[in-house]
Design an enzyme around this catalytic site. Structure first.
Site, mmCIF file in Angstrom:
data_model
loop_
_atom_site.group_PDB
_atom_site.id
_atom_site.type_symbol
_atom_site.label_atom_id
_atom_site.label_comp_id
_atom_site.label_asym_id
_atom_site.label_seq_id
_atom_site.Cartn_x
_atom_site.Cartn_y
_atom_site.Cartn_z
ATOM 1 N N GLU A 1 -5.460 6.850 -0.181
ATOM 2 C CA GLU A 1 -5.964 6.229 1.040
ATOM 3 C C GLU A 1 -4.984 6.280 2.208
ATOM 4 O O GLU A 1 -5.391 6.420 3.362
ATOM 5 C CB GLU A 1 -6.332 4.769 0.755
ATOM 6 N N THR B 1 -7.411 -4.967 0.072
ATOM 7 C CA THR B 1 -6.220 -5.422 0.787
ATOM 8 C C THR B 1 -6.417 -6.802 1.398
ATOM 9 O O THR B 1 -5.484 -7.601 1.452
ATOM 10 C CB THR B 1 -5.832 -4.414 1.888
ATOM 11 N N VAL C 1 -3.732 -0.279 -3.069
ATOM 12 C CA VAL C 1 -4.087 -1.701 -3.127
ATOM 13 C C VAL C 1 -5.552 -1.787 -2.707
ATOM 14 O O VAL C 1 -5.869 -1.811 -1.520
ATOM 15 C CB VAL C 1 -3.208 -2.577 -2.211
ATOM 16 N N ASP C 2 -6.430 -1.809 -3.685
ATOM 17 C CA ASP C 2 -7.859 -1.918 -3.414
ATOM 18 C C ASP C 2 -8.188 -3.388 -3.199
ATOM 19 O O ASP C 2 -7.895 -4.235 -4.035
ATOM 20 C CB ASP C 2 -8.649 -1.364 -4.606
ATOM 21 N N ASP D 1 0.829 -1.208 0.000
ATOM 22 C CA ASP D 1 0.000 0.000 0.000
ATOM 23 C C ASP D 1 0.862 1.257 0.000
ATOM 24 O O ASP D 1 0.682 2.165 -0.819
ATOM 25 C CB ASP D 1 -0.907 0.024 1.237
#
Length: 379
Positions: free
Chosen positions: A77, A149, A146-147, A52
């Site tokens: 994010e 996770t 990182v969609d 991420d």
């Protein structure tokens, strides 16, 4: 509207960071004594990995280098809080190594690389620059490094998602889906079996992994296979045009929904699909890969109805929405209105949920069913 250079750069950097994620996931699936990577927990208890932060740092550095720091606004994010703590030196070192390993390969993707490896302060600065809150004016990149996770740490589906919003409208979107299979039935049950043989590789003789992209108003969405070892990216290279499914009968449709129960109401979705006569079991998939499945024609419907109090975030939808729409699909809220990306980090004013479909006829049937079912639901 988005210039070709911005789309070109976005596609290249998503290829680069998808490769990064493959390497990290391979290490993540190893036993810890054999070099498995760090997994931390964020304030909302969702896992966050080295990937991420590393993806966010790479994307931030590349966009700033290509377009100039002062010209780049990024909504993303992750922040640097956990990495900046005194006891996080090992975690920061892992991110540092991962970022520099990735950026060293940047020229293969037609992207710049640093003159020398980045140091800790430069990494933290790159991650920290992604602190925009978006809004109705200006141009803002939107990144989910990182969609999905949970899918990532479990060896399943996930995505690298990058979009550009201009004056509140999504003008381009890119999805890196490193585990996207050539066979639809492998979306939920085939990934980990393949990866257990040789993570991130084509171990069963079929191609796995792709980057999808679209520019608003083009009427086209494209898919490229991820690069293998030794290849160089030539944009556009060997892409194929995406087209949504022509199925408009709910009884024949495949429905995607999130895996996690925490932020979606599976019971309402089940009742809704039953009322429409949907016969197939739902395809529960992590991440924006659900949008990818619709754009590819592997599924016809994606519905998400969050529990009361949950607020959808723009980085979880922006890239996927424009790709589905340019592939011929329809995406609205559950009231049939376009998704509003102009109100900051959250999709404020969302009517009940999100409905993405392969076509207008099927979409209209779902919206009608939502209105018919809503009063009897417990939402």
């Amino acid at each position: 509207m988005a210039a070709q250079k911005e789309l070109d750069t976005a596609v290249r950097v998503v290829h680069l960071t998808s490769s990064l994620c493959r390497r990290v996931q391979e290490k993540l699936l190893l036993p810890s004594e054999n070099g498995g990577v760090h997994v931390e927990s964020k304030d909302d208890d969702s896992p966050v990995t080295v990937a991420d932060w590393s993806v966010q740092a790479v994307v931030s550095w590349v966009l700033s280098e290509v377009f100039g720091v002062g010209n780049v606004s990024i909504v993303a994010e992750e922040d640097t809080k956990a990495l900046s703590e005194v006891d996080s030196s090992g975690l920061l070192a892992s991110v540092l190594n991962t970022v520099n390993e990735s950026l060293a390969e940047a020229p293969k993707y037609g992207l710049p690389k640093p003159d020398k490896p980045l140091g800790p302060s430069e990494i933290l600065e790159a991650i920290g620059r992604c602190n925009s809150t978006g809004g109705p004016g200006g141009r803002h990149w939107v990144l989910d490094p990182v969609d999905g996770t949970l899918g990532f740490v479990r060896g399943d589906q996930y995505a690298v998602a990058l979009a550009l919003i201009e004056d509140g409208k999504v003008v381009l979107g890119v999805l890196g889906c490193p585990n996207y299979p050539t066979k639809k039935e492998c979306l939920t049950n085939g990934c980990r079996q393949i990866m257990s043989k040789m993570p991130g590789s084509v171990s069963d003789g079929s191609q796995k992994g792709c980057v999808m992209y679209a520019k608003r108003g083009s009427g086209q969405a494209w898919m490229q296979p991820l690069l293998g070892g030794g290849q160089e990216l030539r944009f556009p290279n060997s892409g194929r045009l995406l087209k949504v499914s022509s199925v408009d009968d709910p009884t024949l449709a495949t429905v995607c929904e999130p895996v996690e129960r925490a932020n979606t109401n599976h019971l309402f979705t089940a009742g809704l699909t039953d009322s429409m006569g949907v016969k197939k079991q739902p395809l529960r998939v992590y991440s924006m890969v659900k949008y990818a499945a619709i754009a590819c024609g592997d599924a016809e419907i994606f519905m998400k109805f969050a529990h009361l109090g949950y607020k959808e975030k723009i980085w979880d939808h922006a890239a996927g929405v424009v790709i589905v729409e340019e592939a011929g699909g329809v995406v609205t809220d559950a009231g049939g209105r376009p998704i509003d990306f102009s109100r900051g980090v959250y999709l404020e004013g969302l009517d009940r949920g999100i409905v993405a479909c392969s076509g207008r006829a099927l979409h209209d049937k779902i919206i009608g069913a939502v209105y018919a079912s809503w009063d009897s639901s417990n939402l």
